[in-house]
Design an enzyme around this catalytic site. Structure first.
Site, PDB file in Angstrom:
ATOM      1  N   GLY A  11      31.668 112.477 -56.736  1.00 23.68           N
ATOM      2  CA  GLY A  11      30.891 113.029 -55.768  1.00 23.68           C
ATOM      3  C   GLY A  11      31.080 114.370 -55.119  1.00 23.68           C
ATOM      4  O   GLY A  11      32.289 115.031 -55.560  1.00 23.68           O
ATOM      5  N   LYS A  19      28.337 119.613 -39.068  1.00 23.47           N
ATOM      6  CA  LYS A  19      29.742 120.238 -39.166  1.00 23.47           C
ATOM      7  C   LYS A  19      29.742 121.816 -39.631  1.00 23.47           C
ATOM      8  O   LYS A  19      30.584 122.443 -39.318  1.00 23.47           O
ATOM      9  CB  LYS A  19      30.681 119.557 -40.448  1.00 23.47           C
ATOM     10  CG  LYS A  19      31.042 118.096 -39.764  1.00 23.47           C
ATOM     11  CD  LYS A  19      31.882 117.451 -41.039  1.00 23.47           C
ATOM     12  CE  LYS A  19      32.336 116.233 -40.564  1.00 23.47           C
ATOM     13  NZ  LYS A  19      33.213 115.393 -41.592  1.00 23.47           N
ATOM     14  N   ARG A  44      26.359 112.723 -60.130  1.00 25.21           N
ATOM     15  CA  ARG A  44      25.136 112.156 -60.929  1.00 25.21           C
ATOM     16  C   ARG A  44      24.071 113.352 -61.114  1.00 25.21           C
ATOM     17  O   ARG A  44      23.238 113.210 -61.917  1.00 25.21           O
ATOM     18  CB  ARG A  44      24.580 110.908 -60.110  1.00 25.21           C
ATOM     19  CG  ARG A  44      23.949 111.535 -58.643  1.00 25.21           C
ATOM     20  CD  ARG A  44      23.153 110.484 -57.876  1.00 25.21           C
ATOM     21  NE  ARG A  44      23.174 110.670 -56.609  1.00 25.21           N
ATOM     22  CZ  ARG A  44      22.552 109.932 -55.632  1.00 25.21           C
ATOM     23  NH1 ARG A  44      22.112 108.696 -56.188  1.00 25.21           N
ATOM     24  NH2 ARG A  44      22.182 110.040 -54.472  1.00 25.21           N
ATOM     25  N   LYS A  55      23.954 119.944 -58.822  1.00 29.56           N
ATOM     26  CA  LYS A  55      24.677 120.154 -57.690  1.00 29.56           C
ATOM     27  C   LYS A  55      26.123 120.187 -57.929  1.00 29.56           C
ATOM     28  O   LYS A  55      26.656 120.971 -57.152  1.00 29.56           O
ATOM     29  CB  LYS A  55      24.383 118.727 -56.934  1.00 29.56           C
ATOM     30  CG  LYS A  55      23.207 118.949 -56.072  1.00 29.56           C
ATOM     31  CD  LYS A  55      23.277 117.633 -55.120  1.00 29.56           C
ATOM     32  CE  LYS A  55      21.827 117.310 -54.381  1.00 29.56           C
ATOM     33  NZ  LYS A  55      21.772 116.223 -53.647  1.00 29.56           N
ATOM     34  N   SER A 105      34.818 106.305 -33.632  1.00 32.10           N
ATOM     35  CA  SER A 105      35.683 107.228 -33.024  1.00 32.10           C
ATOM     36  C   SER A 105      35.882 106.799 -31.595  1.00 32.10           C
ATOM     37  O   SER A 105      37.004 106.881 -31.162  1.00 32.10           O
ATOM     38  CB  SER A 105      35.014 108.585 -32.993  1.00 32.10           C
ATOM     39  OG  SER A 105      35.031 108.954 -34.691  1.00 32.10           O
TER      40      SER A 105
HETATM   41  P1  NAP Z   1      27.528 113.176 -48.746  1.00 31.30           P
HETATM   42  O1  NAP Z   1      27.839 114.437 -48.300  1.00 31.30           O
HETATM   43  O2  NAP Z   1      26.199 112.413 -48.557  1.00 31.30           O
HETATM   44  O3  NAP Z   1      27.886 113.039 -50.277  1.00 31.30           O
HETATM   45  C1  NAP Z   1      27.679 111.706 -51.085  1.00 31.30           C
HETATM   46  C2  NAP Z   1      28.184 112.124 -52.388  1.00 31.30           C
HETATM   47  O4  NAP Z   1      27.994 110.924 -53.271  1.00 31.30           O
HETATM   48  C3  NAP Z   1      26.911 113.235 -52.869  1.00 31.30           C
HETATM   49  O5  NAP Z   1      27.814 114.080 -54.067  1.00 31.30           O
HETATM   50  C4  NAP Z   1      25.909 112.106 -53.706  1.00 31.30           C
HETATM   51  O6  NAP Z   1      25.364 112.551 -54.612  1.00 31.30           O
HETATM   52  C5  NAP Z   1      26.982 111.171 -54.139  1.00 31.30           C
HETATM   53  N1  NAP Z   1      26.420 109.708 -54.564  1.00 31.30           N
HETATM   54  C6  NAP Z   1      25.357 109.041 -53.409  1.00 31.30           C
HETATM   55  N2  NAP Z   1      25.067 108.045 -54.079  1.00 31.30           N
HETATM   56  C7  NAP Z   1      25.426 107.929 -55.514  1.00 31.30           C
HETATM   57  C8  NAP Z   1      25.071 107.087 -56.454  1.00 31.30           C
HETATM   58  N3  NAP Z   1      24.296 106.107 -56.440  1.00 31.30           N
HETATM   59  N4  NAP Z   1      25.758 107.618 -57.858  1.00 31.30           N
HETATM   60  C9  NAP Z   1      26.679 108.777 -57.730  1.00 31.30           C
HETATM   61  N5  NAP Z   1      26.890 109.620 -56.770  1.00 31.30           N
HETATM   62  C10 NAP Z   1      26.207 109.143 -55.573  1.00 31.30           C
HETATM   63  O7  NAP Z   1      28.530 112.039 -47.993  1.00 31.30           O
HETATM   64  P2  NAP Z   1      30.005 112.335 -47.710  1.00 31.30           P
HETATM   65  O8  NAP Z   1      29.901 112.542 -46.255  1.00 31.30           O
HETATM   66  O9  NAP Z   1      30.469 113.177 -48.473  1.00 31.30           O
HETATM   67  O10 NAP Z   1      30.792 110.698 -47.634  1.00 31.30           O
HETATM   68  C11 NAP Z   1      30.854 110.282 -48.861  1.00 31.30           C
HETATM   69  C12 NAP Z   1      31.678 108.757 -48.592  1.00 31.30           C
HETATM   70  O11 NAP Z   1      32.989 109.401 -48.036  1.00 31.30           O
HETATM   71  C13 NAP Z   1      31.037 107.728 -48.007  1.00 31.30           C
HETATM   72  O12 NAP Z   1      31.405 106.640 -48.025  1.00 31.30           O
HETATM   73  C14 NAP Z   1      31.767 108.181 -46.430  1.00 31.30           C
HETATM   74  O13 NAP Z   1      31.711 106.918 -45.786  1.00 31.30           O
HETATM   75  C15 NAP Z   1      33.190 108.468 -46.859  1.00 31.30           C
HETATM   76  N6  NAP Z   1      34.012 109.205 -45.808  1.00 31.30           N
HETATM   77  C16 NAP Z   1      34.994 108.543 -45.327  1.00 31.30           C
HETATM   78  C17 NAP Z   1      35.922 109.530 -44.389  1.00 31.30           C
HETATM   79  C18 NAP Z   1      37.100 109.022 -43.832  1.00 31.30           C
HETATM   80  O14 NAP Z   1      37.598 109.473 -42.896  1.00 31.30           O
HETATM   81  N7  NAP Z   1      37.660 107.849 -44.302  1.00 31.30           N
HETATM   82  C19 NAP Z   1      35.302 110.650 -44.045  1.00 31.30           C
HETATM   83  C20 NAP Z   1      33.878 111.198 -44.380  1.00 31.30           C
HETATM   84  C21 NAP Z   1      33.436 110.400 -45.479  1.00 31.30           C
HETATM   85  P3  NAP Z   1      24.039 113.396 -54.472  1.00 31.30           P
HETATM   86  O15 NAP Z   1      24.420 114.931 -53.876  1.00 31.30           O
HETATM   87  O16 NAP Z   1      23.443 113.610 -56.121  1.00 31.30           O
HETATM   88  O17 NAP Z   1      23.091 112.674 -53.508  1.00 31.30           O
END
Ligand code: NAP
Length: 279
Positions: free
Chosen positions: A128, A69, A153, A157, A20
């Site tokens: 996810g 957030k 998974r 949740k 950022s």
């Molecule tokens: P988060 O709140 O931690 O959520 C991650 C999700 O992925 C949860 O549902 C988690 O499940 C699941 N997950 C994690 N490891 C897993 C596995 N091995 N197998 C299956 N499911 C799994 O993270 P987030 O903030 O939502 O971010 C998620 C992704 O989006 C990240 O890669 C991040 O870099 C990307 N992102 C990109 C942007 C962008 O602007 N491009 C913005 C935000 C996020 P559990 O709840 O069971 O752990």
């Protein structure tokens, strides 16, 4: 106070990999404005203290990222309707009178990533159920989507995620186990909102396998929210199988561009913002 100098920043934890600052400094340059953008890696119990610091030191605004957030919302004077609906704020504007308003620009960012690549979205599959998946779901609603499969998974949740959404959207949801998922023929868009494929420990992982995609129609868009690497294993597979695909760079840059517009009143040059990240 110098009204021509925009003091900006970001709160979150961790922030070591945040792009950022370079992106927003480039945004300032792109519209010939001057300002600063600093990182504040803070704990949740420090949010109020830092908010007061920003107000007292004439900041124009700041971004909010994980894990703050939701918590930030209780300290703001006003919250915009979209941010209130989603229940998360990623952008705060500080007004000249010291009042504050929270916004969510992640939804806008997500939508910009889809724009032009697909005409109609009725059915979607989201992998996810974390914070990014939440912005995705509300973005899908704005794009006209009616049915969402949430593949997770941890089924309980996933069920909780969906039940929290019941009174906030008219879309219909199904929760499925990600490990035995098949993407069915009527799915218009598949979104990876898990960290699987992201550079680092998860880089060699893929959220679903080749078999899961075998029934999907070839016009389906595969949208990976990850932007580093620019082509995850999921997107490599999408390319090999002839699907159209998009990574998370647009979402990242457009959420930042919208935040910048909220702070300054100017829409920055998104291509320059993208380029500085890629460089
Ligand atoms: P988060 O709140 O931690 O959520 C991650 C999700 O992925 C949860 O549902 C988690 O499940 C699941 N997950 C994690 N490891 C897993 C596995 N091995 N197998 C299956 N499911 C799994 O993270 P987030 O903030 O939502 O971010 C998620 C992704 O989006 C990240 O890669 C991040 O870099 C990307 N992102 C990109 C942007 C962008 O602007 N491009 C913005 C935000 C996020 P559990 O709840 O069971 O752990």
């Amino acid at each position: 106070m110098n009204k021509d100098f925009f003091k900006l920043g970001i709160i979150g934890n961790p922030l070591s990999h945040s792009v950022s600052p370079i992106m927003q400094i480039e945004a300032l340059k792109s519209v010939n404005l001057t300002g600063s953008y600093e990182k504040f890696e803070i704990q949740t119990n420090e949010i109020e203290k830092y908010l007061n610091f920003f107000i007292e030191n004439n900041f124009t605004g700041f971004n909010v990222t994980i894990p703050h957030k939701i918590e930030i919302m209780k300290y703001l004077t006003e919250i915009d309707a979209t941010a209130l609906k989603i229940g998360a704020v990623n952008t705060v504007k500080i007004n000249f009178d010291g009042s504050t308003k929270g916004y969510n620009t992640d939804i806008y960012g997500f939508i910009q990533g889809v724009n032009g690549k697909i005409q109609t979205i009725k059915n979607a599959t989201v992998l996810g159920c974390g914070g990014a998946a939440l912005a995705v779901v509300f973005g899908l609603e704005k794009l006209g989507c009616k049915y969402v499969t949430v593949a997770v998974r941890n089924i309980s949740k996933g069920e909780k995620f969906v039940s929290d959404l019941k009174n906030k959207t008219d879309m219909e949801f199904i929760v499925k186990d990600i490990s035995s998922l098949n993407i069915v023929e009527d799915t218009d868009i598949l979104i990876n909102a898990t960290p699987l494929g992201m550079s680092g420990n998860n880089e060699n992982e893929i959220p679903i396998g080749l078999n899961a995609l075998k029934m999907a129609k070839k016009t389906m868009l595969i949208y990976d929210l990850i932007y580093n690497p620019s082509k995850t294993l999921l997107l490599e597979m999408a390319a090999d199988m002839g699907f159209q695909f998009v990574n998370g760079l647009d979402m990242l840059v457009y959420q930042g561009a919208k935040a910048f517009e909220i702070w300054t009143g100017f829409y920055p040059d998104v291509e320059k913002m993208k380029q500085v990240i890629l460089n």
